[in-house]
Design a protein around this motif. Structure first.
Motif, PDB file in Angstrom:
ATOM      1  N   LYS A 180      -4.046   4.110   9.675  1.00 26.33           N
ATOM      2  CA  LYS A 180      -3.797   4.508  11.133  1.00 26.33           C
ATOM      3  C   LYS A 180      -4.671   5.291  11.664  1.00 26.33           C
ATOM      4  CE  LYS A 180       1.378   4.351  10.424  1.00 26.33           C
ATOM      5  NZ  LYS A 180       2.292   5.175  10.380  1.00 26.33           N
ATOM      6  N   LYS A 181      -5.674   5.805  10.991  1.00 27.62           N
ATOM      7  CA  LYS A 181      -6.836   6.671  11.668  1.00 27.62           C
ATOM      8  C   LYS A 181      -8.098   5.934  11.847  1.00 27.62           C
ATOM      9  CE  LYS A 181      -5.135  10.974   9.249  1.00 27.62           C
ATOM     10  NZ  LYS A 181      -5.266  11.808   8.250  1.00 27.62           N
ATOM     11  N   ILE A 182      -8.086   4.609  11.739  1.00 27.57           N
ATOM     12  CA  ILE A 182      -9.199   3.851  11.868  1.00 27.57           C
ATOM     13  C   ILE A 182      -9.497   3.722  13.473  1.00 27.57           C
ATOM     14  CG2 ILE A 182     -10.171   1.203  11.690  1.00 27.57           C
ATOM     15  CD1 ILE A 182      -8.674   1.170   9.002  1.00 27.57           C
TER      16      ILE A 182
ATOM     17  N   PRO B 138       0.830  -1.290  -0.114  1.00 28.06           N
ATOM     18  CA  PRO B 138       0.161   0.008   0.114  1.00 28.06           C
ATOM     19  C   PRO B 138       0.825   1.367  -0.126  1.00 28.06           C
ATOM     20  CG  PRO B 138      -0.157  -1.063   2.183  1.00 28.06           C
ATOM     21  CD  PRO B 138       0.761  -1.870   1.300  1.00 28.06           C
ATOM     22  N   SER B 139       0.308   2.293  -0.715  1.00 33.82           N
ATOM     23  CA  SER B 139       1.084   3.646  -0.669  1.00 33.82           C
ATOM     24  C   SER B 139       1.119   4.373   1.101  1.00 33.82           C
ATOM     25  CB  SER B 139       0.093   4.692  -1.423  1.00 33.82           C
ATOM     26  OG  SER B 139      -0.971   4.990  -0.938  1.00 33.82           O
ATOM     27  N   LYS B 140       1.859   5.361   0.851  1.00 32.45           N
ATOM     28  CA  LYS B 140       2.178   5.860   2.439  1.00 32.45           C
ATOM     29  C   LYS B 140       0.756   6.734   2.725  1.00 32.45           C
ATOM     30  CE  LYS B 140       7.010   6.766   1.964  1.00 32.45           C
ATOM     31  NZ  LYS B 140       7.839   7.931   2.187  1.00 32.45           N
ATOM     32  N   ASP B 141       0.209   7.004   1.589  1.00 34.01           N
ATOM     33  CA  ASP B 141      -1.155   7.886   1.755  1.00 34.01           C
ATOM     34  C   ASP B 141      -2.395   6.804   2.518  1.00 34.01           C
ATOM     35  OD1 ASP B 141      -3.115   9.875   1.661  1.00 34.01           O
ATOM     36  OD2 ASP B 141      -3.844   8.980  -0.218  1.00 34.01           O
ATOM     37  N   LEU B 142      -2.339   5.631   1.888  1.00 36.63           N
ATOM     38  CA  LEU B 142      -3.434   4.585   2.273  1.00 36.63           C
ATOM     39  C   LEU B 142      -2.882   4.090   3.752  1.00 36.63           C
ATOM     40  CD1 LEU B 142      -5.733   3.079   1.326  1.00 36.63           C
ATOM     41  CD2 LEU B 142      -4.325   1.398   0.364  1.00 36.63           C
ATOM     42  N   LYS B 143      -1.539   3.802   3.870  1.00 36.77           N
ATOM     43  CA  LYS B 143      -1.169   3.512   5.256  1.00 36.77           C
ATOM     44  C   LYS B 143      -1.514   4.560   6.299  1.00 36.77           C
ATOM     45  CE  LYS B 143       2.649   0.659   3.910  1.00 36.77           C
ATOM     46  NZ  LYS B 143       4.258   0.654   4.163  1.00 36.77           N
TER      47      LYS B 143
END
Length: 127
Positions: free
Chosen positions: A119-121, A110-115
């Motif tokens: 983390k905000k879940i 996954p991209s950094k943006d998706l990672k």
């Protein structure tokens, strides 16, 4: 929105006496299929649902073709797809051939943006 989870027991038989520990397990709320994705994308863009459906199908085809041609596929906000081969070893480099390859798998990173989004879940335990 929160991701729901439940606790599941797993037994560790490698220790004496065997012990049971509990681990979190995500609980699915259902599935989102290609038609659902097309409808959602269409609602957020100026494209129609059939157009979005076609674009998603074409993207899937192009990713497959690119991987089959030996390319790494990098989609900025989504991530990277790369082919990984599994097979049997050979005693020498000269003895290594196509017959040693047993399967091709797709690795996804996954991209950094998706990672960052993951983390905000937030999480909610089911009882």
């Amino acid at each position: 929105m929160s991701v729901q989870f439940k606790m599941i027991p797993k037994k560790n038989s490698l220790v004496s006496p065997p012990e049971t520990k509990y681990y979190p397990c995500a609980v699915s709320k259902g599935e989102v299929n290609l038609d659902d994705l097309a409808r959602i994308v269409a609602s957020r863009t100026t494209m129609s649902r059939p157009d979005c459906f076609g674009v998603i199908m074409a993207l899937s085809d192009v990713i497959g073709e690119s991987l089959a041609n030996g390319n790494i596929v990098r989609i900025d906000n989504l991530g990277t797809f790369q082919l990984n081969l599994t097979g049997t070893p050979a005693d020498t480099e000269a003895a290594l051939g196509k017959s040693n390859i047993k399967a091709a798998k797709i690795n996804y990173k996954p991209s950094k943006d998706l990672k960052t989004r993951m983390k905000k879940i937030t999480y909610k335990r089911m009882r």
